[in-house]
Design a protein around this motif. Structure first.
Motif, PDB file in Angstrom:
ATOM      1  N   ALA A  18      28.387  36.315  40.365  1.00 46.93           N
ATOM      2  CA  ALA A  18      26.994  36.502  39.974  1.00 46.93           C
ATOM      3  C   ALA A  18      26.639  37.953  39.675  1.00 46.93           C
ATOM      4  O   ALA A  18      25.799  38.237  38.810  1.00 46.93           O
ATOM      5  N   ASP A  19      27.296  38.896  40.354  1.00 50.21           N
ATOM      6  CA  ASP A  19      26.979  40.318  40.169  1.00 50.21           C
ATOM      7  C   ASP A  19      27.898  41.007  39.175  1.00 50.21           C
ATOM      8  O   ASP A  19      27.809  42.224  38.986  1.00 50.21           O
ATOM      9  N   GLY A  20      28.777  40.260  38.533  1.00 47.72           N
ATOM     10  CA  GLY A  20      29.699  40.849  37.567  1.00 47.72           C
ATOM     11  C   GLY A  20      31.091  40.270  37.733  1.00 47.72           C
ATOM     12  O   GLY A  20      31.364  39.549  38.706  1.00 47.72           O
ATOM     13  N   PRO A  21      32.010  40.548  36.800  1.00 50.14           N
ATOM     14  CA  PRO A  21      33.356  39.978  36.846  1.00 50.14           C
ATOM     15  C   PRO A  21      34.071  40.279  38.163  1.00 50.14           C
ATOM     16  O   PRO A  21      33.988  41.399  38.701  1.00 50.14           O
ATOM     17  N   VAL A  22      34.759  39.268  38.690  1.00 51.38           N
ATOM     18  CA  VAL A  22      35.447  39.413  39.975  1.00 51.38           C
ATOM     19  C   VAL A  22      36.844  38.816  39.880  1.00 51.38           C
ATOM     20  O   VAL A  22      37.176  38.068  38.956  1.00 51.38           O
ATOM     21  N   VAL A  23      37.659  39.179  40.872  1.00 54.10           N
ATOM     22  CA  VAL A  23      38.935  38.512  41.141  1.00 54.10           C
ATOM     23  C   VAL A  23      38.793  37.873  42.514  1.00 54.10           C
ATOM     24  O   VAL A  23      38.332  38.523  43.463  1.00 54.10           O
ATOM     25  N   LEU A  24      39.154  36.605  42.620  1.00 59.97           N
ATOM     26  CA  LEU A  24      39.032  35.889  43.887  1.00 59.97           C
ATOM     27  C   LEU A  24      40.317  36.014  44.686  1.00 59.97           C
ATOM     28  O   LEU A  24      41.422  35.833  44.161  1.00 59.97           O
ATOM     29  N   PHE A  25      40.160  36.332  45.982  1.00 56.76           N
ATOM     30  CA  PHE A  25      41.315  36.501  46.872  1.00 56.76           C
ATOM     31  C   PHE A  25      41.211  35.537  48.046  1.00 56.76           C
ATOM     32  O   PHE A  25      40.138  35.359  48.628  1.00 56.76           O
ATOM     33  N   ASP A  26      42.338  34.939  48.387  1.00 53.10           N
ATOM     34  CA  ASP A  26      42.482  34.188  49.631  1.00 53.10           C
ATOM     35  C   ASP A  26      43.257  35.091  50.569  1.00 53.10           C
ATOM     36  O   ASP A  26      44.489  35.172  50.500  1.00 53.10           O
ATOM     37  N   GLY A  27      42.552  35.839  51.421  1.00 54.02           N
ATOM     38  CA  GLY A  27      43.193  36.893  52.193  1.00 54.02           C
ATOM     39  C   GLY A  27      43.594  38.009  51.237  1.00 54.02           C
ATOM     40  O   GLY A  27      42.772  38.546  50.512  1.00 54.02           O
ATOM     41  N   ASP A  28      44.892  38.358  51.223  1.00 54.69           N
ATOM     42  CA  ASP A  28      45.388  39.371  50.290  1.00 54.69           C
ATOM     43  C   ASP A  28      46.001  38.755  49.042  1.00 54.69           C
ATOM     44  O   ASP A  28      46.537  39.470  48.197  1.00 54.69           O
ATOM     45  N   ARG A  29      45.918  37.446  48.908  1.00 54.59           N
ATOM     46  CA  ARG A  29      46.554  36.749  47.787  1.00 54.59           C
ATOM     47  C   ARG A  29      45.532  36.458  46.698  1.00 54.59           C
ATOM     48  O   ARG A  29      44.569  35.726  46.915  1.00 54.59           O
ATOM     49  N   PRO A  30      45.745  37.012  45.494  1.00 50.71           N
ATOM     50  CA  PRO A  30      44.844  36.671  44.393  1.00 50.71           C
ATOM     51  C   PRO A  30      44.986  35.194  44.036  1.00 50.71           C
ATOM     52  O   PRO A  30      46.105  34.664  43.967  1.00 50.71           O
ATOM     53  N   LEU A  31      43.880  34.525  43.823  1.00 46.43           N
ATOM     54  CA  LEU A  31      43.915  33.127  43.411  1.00 46.43           C
ATOM     55  C   LEU A  31      44.114  33.047  41.901  1.00 46.43           C
ATOM     56  O   LEU A  31      43.388  33.692  41.134  1.00 46.43           O
ATOM     57  N   ILE A  32      45.103  32.279  41.492  1.00 48.97           N
ATOM     58  CA  ILE A  32      45.397  32.068  40.078  1.00 48.97           C
ATOM     59  C   ILE A  32      45.383  30.567  39.822  1.00 48.97           C
ATOM     60  O   ILE A  32      46.033  29.805  40.542  1.00 48.97           O
ATOM     61  N   PHE A  33      44.666  30.150  38.775  1.00 45.80           N
ATOM     62  CA  PHE A  33      44.521  28.733  38.484  1.00 45.80           C
ATOM     63  C   PHE A  33      45.099  28.383  37.113  1.00 45.80           C
ATOM     64  O   PHE A  33      45.364  29.251  36.286  1.00 45.80           O
ATOM     65  N   GLY A  34      45.229  27.082  36.893  1.00 39.91           N
ATOM     66  CA  GLY A  34      45.616  26.588  35.579  1.00 39.91           C
ATOM     67  C   GLY A  34      47.053  26.888  35.214  1.00 39.91           C
ATOM     68  O   GLY A  34      47.918  27.061  36.078  1.00 39.91           O
ATOM     69  N   SER A  35      47.302  26.989  33.923  1.00 40.51           N
ATOM     70  CA  SER A  35      48.669  27.129  33.424  1.00 40.51           C
ATOM     71  C   SER A  35      49.287  28.479  33.728  1.00 40.51           C
ATOM     72  O   SER A  35      50.484  28.669  33.524  1.00 40.51           O
ATOM     73  N   PHE A  36      48.498  29.449  34.210  1.00 35.80           N
ATOM     74  CA  PHE A  36      49.035  30.779  34.509  1.00 35.80           C
ATOM     75  C   PHE A  36      49.332  30.976  35.996  1.00 35.80           C
ATOM     76  O   PHE A  36      49.663  32.081  36.420  1.00 35.80           O
ATOM     77  N   LYS A  37      49.218  29.932  36.767  1.00 37.93           N
ATOM     78  CA  LYS A  37      49.496  30.040  38.198  1.00 37.93           C
ATOM     79  C   LYS A  37      50.935  30.505  38.418  1.00 37.93           C
ATOM     80  O   LYS A  37      51.885  29.917  37.906  1.00 37.93           O
ATOM     81  N   GLY A  38      51.106  31.601  39.147  1.00 39.46           N
ATOM     82  CA  GLY A  38      52.425  32.144  39.413  1.00 39.46           C
ATOM     83  C   GLY A  38      52.987  32.986  38.280  1.00 39.46           C
ATOM     84  O   GLY A  38      54.123  33.477  38.383  1.00 39.46           O
ATOM     85  N   LEU A  39      52.199  33.187  37.220  1.00 40.83           N
ATOM     86  CA  LEU A  39      52.728  33.893  36.051  1.00 40.83           C
ATOM     87  C   LEU A  39      52.029  35.219  35.766  1.00 40.83           C
ATOM     88  O   LEU A  39      52.536  36.021  34.974  1.00 40.83           O
ATOM     89  N   VAL A  40      50.871  35.455  36.369  1.00 48.64           N
ATOM     90  CA  VAL A  40      50.155  36.717  36.202  1.00 48.64           C
ATOM     91  C   VAL A  40      49.748  37.241  37.572  1.00 48.64           C
ATOM     92  O   VAL A  40      49.750  36.510  38.559  1.00 48.64           O
ATOM     93  N   ASP A  41      49.370  38.520  37.613  1.00 50.32           N
ATOM     94  CA  ASP A  41      49.010  39.154  38.889  1.00 50.32           C
ATOM     95  C   ASP A  41      47.566  38.878  39.292  1.00 50.32           C
ATOM     96  O   ASP A  41      47.273  38.675  40.474  1.00 50.32           O
ATOM     97  N   LEU A  42      46.651  38.925  38.328  1.00 48.82           N
ATOM     98  CA  LEU A  42      45.227  38.782  38.612  1.00 48.82           C
ATOM     99  C   LEU A  42      44.589  37.849  37.595  1.00 48.82           C
ATOM    100  O   LEU A  42      45.034  37.768  36.444  1.00 48.82           O
ATOM    101  N   GLN A  43      43.529  37.170  38.016  1.00 44.22           N
ATOM    102  CA  GLN A  43      42.767  36.308  37.111  1.00 44.22           C
ATOM    103  C   GLN A  43      41.285  36.618  37.288  1.00 44.22           C
ATOM    104  O   GLN A  43      40.769  36.606  38.410  1.00 44.22           O
ATOM    105  N   VAL A  44      40.611  36.900  36.175  1.00 44.75           N
ATOM    106  CA  VAL A  44      39.218  37.349  36.215  1.00 44.75           C
ATOM    107  C   VAL A  44      38.268  36.175  36.050  1.00 44.75           C
ATOM    108  O   VAL A  44      38.438  35.344  35.154  1.00 44.75           O
ATOM    109  N   ALA A  45      37.270  36.125  36.921  1.00 50.34           N
ATOM    110  CA  ALA A  45      36.171  35.164  36.789  1.00 50.34           C
ATOM    111  C   ALA A  45      34.945  35.924  36.298  1.00 50.34           C
ATOM    112  O   ALA A  45      34.564  36.949  36.869  1.00 50.34           O
TER     113      ALA A  45
END
Length: 409
Positions: free
Chosen positions: A294-321
């Motif tokens: 809501a306050d601007g683009p973010v990266v979601l983390f589960d602890g220290d692990r960036p959450l990656i969804f969809g076809s790029f899961k396990g293939l990129v370092d960060l995913q921007v929401a």
């Protein structure tokens, strides 16, 4: 969903629309594409024509039309973690990790101008870290290294792209991403493949293109600027740094995967295409992640692990929401993040009837330049504003003439 092949008449119309775009005839192109993209009941017709029309809408308004066939929510246990995940400022997360590498690779959905606005924010944030080379897939390229280097020097000297600088640069937001990055001191590099031989083997064609791109990046960016750090702007899967399974054959090795193997450099790879409501984004997933941004683009983390969804899961370092788009004076709110201010359209440019496209060009740029902004204005409806910088502008208008052909080069 299976998609019908365009008829010869549709292919011809699509070709004229694309030529119109190349000439800067945005409104004519949208007019040509609209009936091809919808059936007799004005319902979307999934297929290439609809995708091109949706993209054209984005060039006219800043936001592409929604997909004709939205993707379903993927089956992923991490979806349950979205509400409790830690939302970290995306730019801060990128800067933190960019200090430990020489290459940052950011992708985009080619239909989403918003992704280019975010790319500019990334370019600004990385500049103090020593990043001063901008390698852009969308820049027109030639095989000769010497000629390509001269083309890039001319672009840097001019300080802004023109219509011939690259197909996707017809988007005013993309053009301004390049314009402002050059002003920051970035040196541009073109690396798209220069071989366009048709192949019936999709995987062989991908393999050839990715290898050519990787070799150009190595020669024209890494070797040409040995003391520099490189920000790479790519489309979709080119940012994946591990092989991606596309079909039943061998996993596909995209550009980032090849660069990593060829150079030994572990790039910071960032996806912003999956979490979005338009283009190739998953709208159902975006509906869950956008509130966290809501306050601007973010990266979601589960602890220290960036959450990656969809076809790029396990293939990129960060995913921007990205946050959901808010409209300010009829324009997307995210344009303010790249230094734009809502500005009233001069009264003498407003239509007495119908719809017209009002364009603003920087006054010191050529007739072949890309508009700094443009807005659709319809008589009798609320007036949008242009989102302009502080620089002087000149104006132009385009009127759509139904059925009138776009002139081909």
């Amino acid at each position: 969903m299976a998609q019908d092949e365009p008829t010869p008449a549709e292919q011809e119309a699509i070709g004229r629309a694309m030529n119109g775009m190349l000439q800067g005839r945005y409104l004519d192109a949208e007019t040509l594409l609209r009936p091809l993209a919808h059936d007799s009941n004005s319902e979307p017709k999934p297929g290439f024509a609809y995708d091109q029309w949706a993209s054209a809408v984005g060039l006219l308004t800043g936001e592409p039309a929604p997909p004709a066939s939205p993707q379903p929510l993927p089956e992923d246990p991490d979806i349950a973690r979205i509400e409790t995940a830690t939302a970290r400022n995306a730019i801060a997360a990128i800067v933190e990790r960019a200090q430990d590498t020489r290459i940052v690779i950011l992708n985009e959905d080619h239909a989403a101008p918003r992704h280019r606005a975010f790319a500019l924010q990334v370019a600004r944030a990385l500049r103090p870290l020593g990043y001063d080379v901008l390698a852009v897939e969308a820049l027109s390229n030639v095989k000769s290294d010497a000629k390509a280097a001269e083309m890039m020097r001319e672009l840097a000297r001019r300080g802004y792209p023109e219509r011939e600088t690259g197909l996707y640069l017809r988007d005013p937001v993309f053009a301004d991403f390049i314009r402002q990055s050059l002003a920051l001191g970035y040196r541009p590099v073109a690396y798209e493949t220069t071989s366009h031989e048709r192949s019936t083997d999709m995987y062989a064609a991908i393999d050839k293109r990715e290898q050519a791109q990787a070799e150009y990046v190595v020669e024209r960016a890494l070797k040409a600027y040995p003391n520099s750090k490189i920000l790479m702007h790519v489309g979709f899967s080119h940012a994946t740094e591990n092989p991606q399974q596309l079909g039943d054959g061998e996993p596909t090795r995209w550009l980032a995967t090849r660069l990593k193997a060829m150079t030994g450099i572990d790039p910071l790879t960032i996806d912003q295409t999956v979490l979005g409501p338009n283009g190739n984004g998953i709208a159902a997933l975006d509906a869950l992640t956008a509130p966290r941004a809501a306050d601007g683009p973010v990266v979601l983390f589960d602890g220290d692990r960036p959450l990656i969804f969809g076809s790029f899961k396990g293939l990129v370092d960060l995913q921007v929401a990205h946050p959901a788009t808010r409209w300010i004076d009829g324009r997307p709110h995210w344009l303010t993040a790249i230094g734009r201010t809502p500005t009233a359209i001069p009264a003498n440019l407003l239509p007495e009837s119908g719809t017209r496209l009002v364009q603003a060009f920087l006054a010191n740029e050529s007739e072949a330049a890309i508009p700094i902004d443009q807005a659709l204005v319809t008589a009798g409806k609320p007036l949008p504003k242009l989102m302009l910088s502080a620089s002087p502008v000149r104006y132009a208008v385009q009127e759509a003439v139904p059925g009138e052909p776009v002139q081909t080069p």
